[in-house]
Design an enzyme around this catalytic site. Structure first.
Site, PDB file in Angstrom:
ATOM      1  N   HIS A  85       6.974  -4.917  -1.218  1.00  0.00           N
ATOM      2  CA  HIS A  85       6.468  -4.615  -0.081  1.00  0.00           C
ATOM      3  C   HIS A  85       4.697  -4.664  -0.044  1.00  0.00           C
ATOM      4  O   HIS A  85       4.212  -4.546   0.925  1.00  0.00           O
ATOM      5  CB  HIS A  85       7.005  -3.648   1.031  1.00  0.00           C
ATOM      6  CG  HIS A  85       6.710  -2.291   0.468  1.00  0.00           C
ATOM      7  ND1 HIS A  85       7.038  -1.441  -0.221  1.00  0.00           N
ATOM      8  CD2 HIS A  85       5.639  -1.531   1.007  1.00  0.00           C
ATOM      9  CE1 HIS A  85       6.428  -0.209  -0.249  1.00  0.00           C
ATOM     10  NE2 HIS A  85       5.400  -0.325   0.625  1.00  0.00           N
ATOM     11  N   ASP A 130      12.708  -3.873  -4.183  1.00  0.00           N
ATOM     12  CA  ASP A 130      11.235  -3.683  -3.764  1.00  0.00           C
ATOM     13  C   ASP A 130      10.414  -3.718  -5.065  1.00  0.00           C
ATOM     14  O   ASP A 130       9.785  -2.774  -5.225  1.00  0.00           O
ATOM     15  CB  ASP A 130      11.240  -2.315  -3.064  1.00  0.00           C
ATOM     16  CG  ASP A 130       9.854  -2.327  -2.284  1.00  0.00           C
ATOM     17  OD1 ASP A 130       9.330  -3.459  -2.257  1.00  0.00           O
ATOM     18  OD2 ASP A 130       9.676  -1.216  -1.725  1.00  0.00           O
ATOM     19  N   GLN A 219       2.204   7.325   1.881  1.00  0.00           N
ATOM     20  CA  GLN A 219       1.664   5.893   2.038  1.00  0.00           C
ATOM     21  C   GLN A 219       0.368   5.622   1.136  1.00  0.00           C
ATOM     22  O   GLN A 219      -0.316   6.383   1.088  1.00  0.00           O
ATOM     23  CB  GLN A 219       1.199   5.456   3.396  1.00  0.00           C
ATOM     24  CG  GLN A 219       2.019   6.129   4.660  1.00  0.00           C
ATOM     25  CD  GLN A 219       3.462   5.984   4.225  1.00  0.00           C
ATOM     26  OE1 GLN A 219       4.021   4.883   3.858  1.00  0.00           O
ATOM     27  NE2 GLN A 219       4.500   6.896   4.657  1.00  0.00           N
ATOM     28  N   GLY A 220       0.581   4.168   0.597  1.00  0.00           N
ATOM     29  CA  GLY A 220      -0.414   4.004  -0.370  1.00  0.00           C
ATOM     30  C   GLY A 220      -0.169   4.325  -1.996  1.00  0.00           C
ATOM     31  O   GLY A 220      -0.872   3.698  -2.731  1.00  0.00           O
ATOM     32  N   ASP A 221       0.919   5.102  -2.126  1.00  0.00           N
ATOM     33  CA  ASP A 221       1.260   5.161  -3.490  1.00  0.00           C
ATOM     34  C   ASP A 221       2.084   4.010  -3.636  1.00  0.00           C
ATOM     35  O   ASP A 221       2.443   3.932  -5.032  1.00  0.00           O
ATOM     36  CB  ASP A 221       1.824   6.603  -3.609  1.00  0.00           C
ATOM     37  CG  ASP A 221       0.837   7.752  -3.646  1.00  0.00           C
ATOM     38  OD1 ASP A 221      -0.323   7.685  -4.123  1.00  0.00           O
ATOM     39  OD2 ASP A 221       1.250   8.744  -2.911  1.00  0.00           O
ATOM     40  N   SER A 222       2.745   3.495  -2.690  1.00  0.00           N
ATOM     41  CA  SER A 222       3.788   2.432  -2.878  1.00  0.00           C
ATOM     42  C   SER A 222       3.355   1.542  -4.309  1.00  0.00           C
ATOM     43  O   SER A 222       2.115   1.116  -4.422  1.00  0.00           O
ATOM     44  CB  SER A 222       3.946   1.634  -1.910  1.00  0.00           C
ATOM     45  OG  SER A 222       4.966   2.164  -0.906  1.00  0.00           O
TER      46      SER A 222
HETATM   47  N1  ARG Z   1       6.090   2.662   1.616  1.00  0.00           N
HETATM   48  C1  ARG Z   1       4.937   3.500   1.400  1.00  0.00           C
HETATM   49  C2  ARG Z   1       3.521   2.861   0.890  1.00  0.00           C
HETATM   50  O1  ARG Z   1       3.721   1.741   1.185  1.00  0.00           O
HETATM   51  C3  ARG Z   1       5.330   4.576   0.220  1.00  0.00           C
HETATM   52  C4  ARG Z   1       6.200   5.670   0.832  1.00  0.00           C
HETATM   53  C5  ARG Z   1       6.527   6.728  -0.114  1.00  0.00           C
HETATM   54  N2  ARG Z   1       7.058   7.740   0.702  1.00  0.00           N
HETATM   55  C6  ARG Z   1       7.432   8.979   0.341  1.00  0.00           C
HETATM   56  N3  ARG Z   1       7.749  10.057   1.469  1.00  0.00           N
HETATM   57  N4  ARG Z   1       7.568   9.209  -0.854  1.00  0.00           N
HETATM   58  O2  ARG Z   1       2.912   3.335   0.312  1.00  0.00           O
END
Ligand code: ARG
Length: 266
Positions: A85, A130, A219-222
């Site tokens: 993603h 993913d 968010q941003g750690d993905s």
């Molecule tokens: N989807 C998020 C990203 O694009 C990562 C989310 C991780 N969330 C969590 N609660 N651990 O960076």
């Protein structure tokens, strides 16, 4: 402009959750408004010198002025593993990989553009999946790499995994700064219940974090590494909010995809 990009970013995160849930309508990636204002897991500052295989994946369309977008892991001199993603639907030319830079607004670090992107063919078709493999235009030669976890048995309740990233701190920590936090395995059953509506997929995902919340990726750690026993155990994928009680982090389970990933890595 920033607002619009931010919306795009939220949609990306929401899209990941939706893709992961194959059409569950209740999924949302937005942090709950009354959730604890914890940072990327109530983590602590980390040092890329200690984890040279943790590579920032910046994007020129990022809402953050630093370009901060996602994380990734160096698994070969010219190959990164990240989340599907993070790259799906974006022009390959918009990405820059940065190695060895703790604060993304600082100068320095080794940089490379991305020459090609492989996205798991089942991503968006089935829950999970993913994962993506990126090829660096300029290999990070001589930088230590992280081996893939290949054993499904590693996904065991209590396993002491650690997650790394430059992502969102929800206002309580330094921005764009490399952090780490514990994300012990909570187990597939925990997330199957917690995320019954969103569609957690036990065989291909890892449920990590703390029941009481307070520490989590965000968010941003993905795309970044969840590390266990010196191996790439998981890839930061999704969650509902960040660090909220009862809503742990969900990670793509590398062992499940190890053979497929290894084919791409070569
Ligand atoms: N989807 C998020 C990203 O694009 C990562 C989310 C991780 N969330 C969590 N609660 N651990 O960076």
């Amino acid at each position: 402009m920033t607002g619009r990009l931010q919306l795009v970013r939220v949609l990306v995160a929401a899209g990941a959750v939706l893709a992961a849930s194959l059409g569950a309508v209740t999924a949302t990636a937005a942090p709950s408004p009354d959730g604890p204002k914890t940072r990327i897991v109530g983590g602590e500052k980390a040092n890329t010198a200690d984890t040279p295989w943790a590579v920032a994946l910046n994007n020129s369309g990022s809402p953050s002025p630093s370009g901060q977008w996602c994380g990734s892991t160096l698994v070969k001199a010219d190959k990164l593993v990240t989340a599907a993603h993070c790259v799906s639907g974006y022009d390959v030319a918009t990405f820059t990989a940065i190695q060895g830079l703790d604060v993304l607004t600082d100068p320095g670090g080794k940089k490379s553009k991305i020459s090609s992107v492989w996205i798991h063919p089942d991503y968006g078709q089935k829950a999970g999946h993913d994962v993506a493999v990126l090829t660096l235009a300029t290999p990070f030669t001589g930088v230590p790499t992280l081996p893939l976890e290949t054993e499904a048995a590693a996904d065991k309740v209590g396993a002491a995994a650690v997650v790394y990233g430059w992502g969102e701190t929800e206002g309580s920590g330094p921005k764009d700064t490399f952090q780490k936090v514990d994300a012990p395995v909570l187990g597939d059953e925990y997330c199957a219940k917690a995320y019954a509506d969103e569609g957690f997929s036990g065989p291909d995902e890892i449920c990590g974090g703390f029941e009481q919340g307070g520490k989590d990726s965000c968010q941003g750690d993905s795309g970044g590494p969840l590390v266990l026993n010196g191996r790439l155990f998981g890839v930061v994928s999704w969650g509902v909010g960040c660090a909220d009680a009862g809503n742990p982090g969900v990670y793509a389970e590398v062992a499940t995809y190890a053979a497929t990933l290894q084919e791409q890595i070569g």
